[in-house]
Design an enzyme around this catalytic site. Structure first.
Site, PDB file in Angstrom:
ATOM      1  N   GLU A 152     -12.969  -8.371  -8.786  1.00  0.00           N
ATOM      2  CA  GLU A 152     -12.935  -9.288  -7.639  1.00  0.00           C
ATOM      3  C   GLU A 152     -13.799 -10.482  -8.013  1.00  0.00           C
ATOM      4  O   GLU A 152     -14.951 -10.317  -8.398  1.00  0.00           O
ATOM      5  CB  GLU A 152     -13.433  -8.563  -6.387  1.00  0.00           C
ATOM      6  CG  GLU A 152     -13.685  -9.446  -5.185  1.00  0.00           C
ATOM      7  CD  GLU A 152     -12.492 -10.302  -4.743  1.00  0.00           C
ATOM      8  OE1 GLU A 152     -11.392  -9.779  -4.566  1.00  0.00           O
ATOM      9  OE2 GLU A 152     -12.687 -11.523  -4.576  1.00  0.00           O
TER      10      GLU A 152
ATOM     11  N   ASP B 271      -2.606  -8.293  -7.570  1.00  0.00           N
ATOM     12  CA  ASP B 271      -2.363  -8.710  -6.173  1.00  0.00           C
ATOM     13  C   ASP B 271      -3.091 -10.024  -5.895  1.00  0.00           C
ATOM     14  O   ASP B 271      -4.028 -10.069  -5.098  1.00  0.00           O
ATOM     15  CB  ASP B 271      -2.861  -7.574  -5.251  1.00  0.00           C
ATOM     16  CG  ASP B 271      -2.620  -7.876  -3.780  1.00  0.00           C
ATOM     17  OD1 ASP B 271      -1.757  -8.717  -3.467  1.00  0.00           O
ATOM     18  OD2 ASP B 271      -3.307  -7.251  -2.947  1.00  0.00           O
TER      19      ASP B 271
ATOM     20  N   GLY C 231      -9.617 -11.206 -12.768  1.00  0.00           N
ATOM     21  CA  GLY C 231      -8.775 -10.034 -13.005  1.00  0.00           C
ATOM     22  C   GLY C 231      -7.856 -10.185 -14.207  1.00  0.00           C
ATOM     23  O   GLY C 231      -7.524  -9.198 -14.876  1.00  0.00           O
TER      24      GLY C 231
ATOM     25  N   SER D 155      -6.743  -1.855  -1.234  1.00  0.00           N
ATOM     26  CA  SER D 155      -6.179  -1.138  -2.384  1.00  0.00           C
ATOM     27  C   SER D 155      -7.226  -0.293  -3.136  1.00  0.00           C
ATOM     28  O   SER D 155      -6.904   0.821  -3.569  1.00  0.00           O
ATOM     29  CB  SER D 155      -5.465  -2.118  -3.322  1.00  0.00           C
ATOM     30  OG  SER D 155      -6.264  -3.231  -3.622  1.00  0.00           O
TER      31      SER D 155
ATOM     32  N   HIS E  43      -7.168  -7.759  -8.568  1.00  0.00           N
ATOM     33  CA  HIS E  43      -7.566  -8.636  -7.458  1.00  0.00           C
ATOM     34  C   HIS E  43      -7.845  -7.712  -6.269  1.00  0.00           C
ATOM     35  O   HIS E  43      -6.987  -7.504  -5.417  1.00  0.00           O
ATOM     36  CB  HIS E  43      -6.461  -9.626  -7.103  1.00  0.00           C
ATOM     37  CG  HIS E  43      -6.147 -10.616  -8.186  1.00  0.00           C
ATOM     38  ND1 HIS E  43      -5.547 -10.254  -9.371  1.00  0.00           N
ATOM     39  CD2 HIS E  43      -6.356 -11.951  -8.268  1.00  0.00           C
ATOM     40  CE1 HIS E  43      -5.399 -11.333 -10.125  1.00  0.00           C
ATOM     41  NE2 HIS E  43      -5.874 -12.378  -9.486  1.00  0.00           N
TER      42      HIS E  43
ATOM     43  N   HIS F 108       0.827  -1.214   0.000  1.00  0.00           N
ATOM     44  CA  HIS F 108       0.000   0.000   0.000  1.00  0.00           C
ATOM     45  C   HIS F 108       0.861   1.264   0.000  1.00  0.00           C
ATOM     46  O   HIS F 108       0.481   2.267  -0.599  1.00  0.00           O
ATOM     47  CB  HIS F 108      -0.982  -0.046   1.182  1.00  0.00           C
ATOM     48  CG  HIS F 108      -2.013  -1.126   1.004  1.00  0.00           C
ATOM     49  ND1 HIS F 108      -2.715  -1.684   2.039  1.00  0.00           N
ATOM     50  CD2 HIS F 108      -2.459  -1.753  -0.123  1.00  0.00           C
ATOM     51  CE1 HIS F 108      -3.552  -2.611   1.570  1.00  0.00           C
ATOM     52  NE2 HIS F 108      -3.405  -2.673   0.263  1.00  0.00           N
TER      53      HIS F 108
END
Ligand code: SAM
Length: 284
Positions: free
Chosen positions: A115, A166, A141, A97, A41, A18
């Site tokens: 997602e 991610d 994704g 995120s 993701h 992050h």
């Protein structure tokens, strides 16, 4: 798909990821042109460190909860973003995120979040239902990278932007194959995009084939930023994590180098951990 990020929110890997994400966003918004961000993701966007899942693992205690100001500007920026999230959502909130992207980007910018898990996707949609900049899609994704790059919304083509990948690495080493394949394809579609792939580190030496393949991707540059909070002597634990950043913004290394050095001291489990920032391929 058993992975739920609620168990891991705010851990040392989230802190690194992050903090880097905010640095990438800040570099994007330093120029006036609108930009596009794709979070492949995304998770559910917002977490509570008081939730049962977070309390069960206590992982944030070795990450966000432990981190205090060190004087480093990127760490201060990260802590300010977490504080802004808490001002909005309560003192034990932790931003995912998508929340950080929405926080750091501007009204002119656009954000797509993917997602695959239906419950997480529903919560993510709910979290951003009033933000017209954020499009939430319940989908894979990697497929979305094919569909959404190069980014174009209506008549706007975005020259600048960021893709954060991610994944949960439930597929272990196969996830690296999938992610590297998706990056190669995406670079052919949108060569000027910045790409950030997060990866876990158990034994660092097992990552050598990944570094070699990452170096061969057709990007202008490839940078790795890593933080180990304990020696990588256990193949069973996530001892640290890293991000592969392709087409990094100018001078990102100079911004991140002091930050990861400070994180190594702040988050090392027994004494300082290890930090590494290395160009696999330097910018020309
Ligand atoms: C590490 S978490 C994401 C955390 C989030 N990026 C953050 O920093 O707050 C990974 C997420 O990917 C989701 N997921 C797993 N496979 C996926 C796929 N193929 N496409 C999209 N999402 C996926 C999982 O349900 C999980 O919520």
């Amino acid at each position: 798909m058993n992975y739920r990020h609620a168990f891991h929110a705010g851990n040392h890997a989230d802190v690194l990821k992050h903090l880097v994400l905010l640095a990438l966003c800040d570099a994007l918004v330093a120029k006036p042109a609108a930009c596009f961000a794709l979070d492949t993701h995304a998770g559910k966007g917002l977490y509570s460190l008081d939730a049962e899942a977070a309390k069960l693992t206590g992982e944030a205690a070795g990450g966000a909860t432990r981190l205090a100001g060190t004087g480093d500007p990127s760490i201060a920026r990260y802590l300010a973003a977490v504080a802004a999230c808490r001002a909005e959502h309560g003192p034990r909130a932790y931003p995912g995120s998508p929340w950080l992207l929405a926080h750091a980007l501007r009204d002119v910018d656009r954000i797509a979040c993917c997602e695959l898990h239906p419950n997480e996707a529903a919560l993510l949609k709910e979290a951003f239902r009033h933000d017209p900049r954020v499009a939430v899609q319940e989908r894979d994704g990697y497929t979305a990278m094919k569909a959404l790059l190069p980014p174009r919304i209506g008549d706007t083509r975005f020259a600048r932007g960021l893709v954060l990948i991610d994944p949960p690495y439930e597929a272990q080493l196969e996830e690296f194959d999938t992610a590297l394949g998706a990056l190669r394809d995406a670079l052919a579609r949108w060569p000027q995009g910045t790409y950030a792939l997060w990866y876990p580190i158990k034994l660092r030496r097992t990552l050598q084939p990944f570094y070699r393949r990452a170096k061969d991707l057709p990007a202008k540059s490839a940078l790795v930023v890593e933080l180990l909070v304990r020696p990588d002597d256990s193949p069973l634990r996530m001892n640290g994590s890293g991000l592969l950043i392709l087409n990094a913004p100018w001078k990102l290394d100079e911004v991140l180098q002091p930050a990861v050095r400070a994180l190594r001291h702040a988050l090392g489990e027994k004494g300082p951990g290890e930090a590494r920032l290395e160009w696999l391929r330097s910018p020309a």
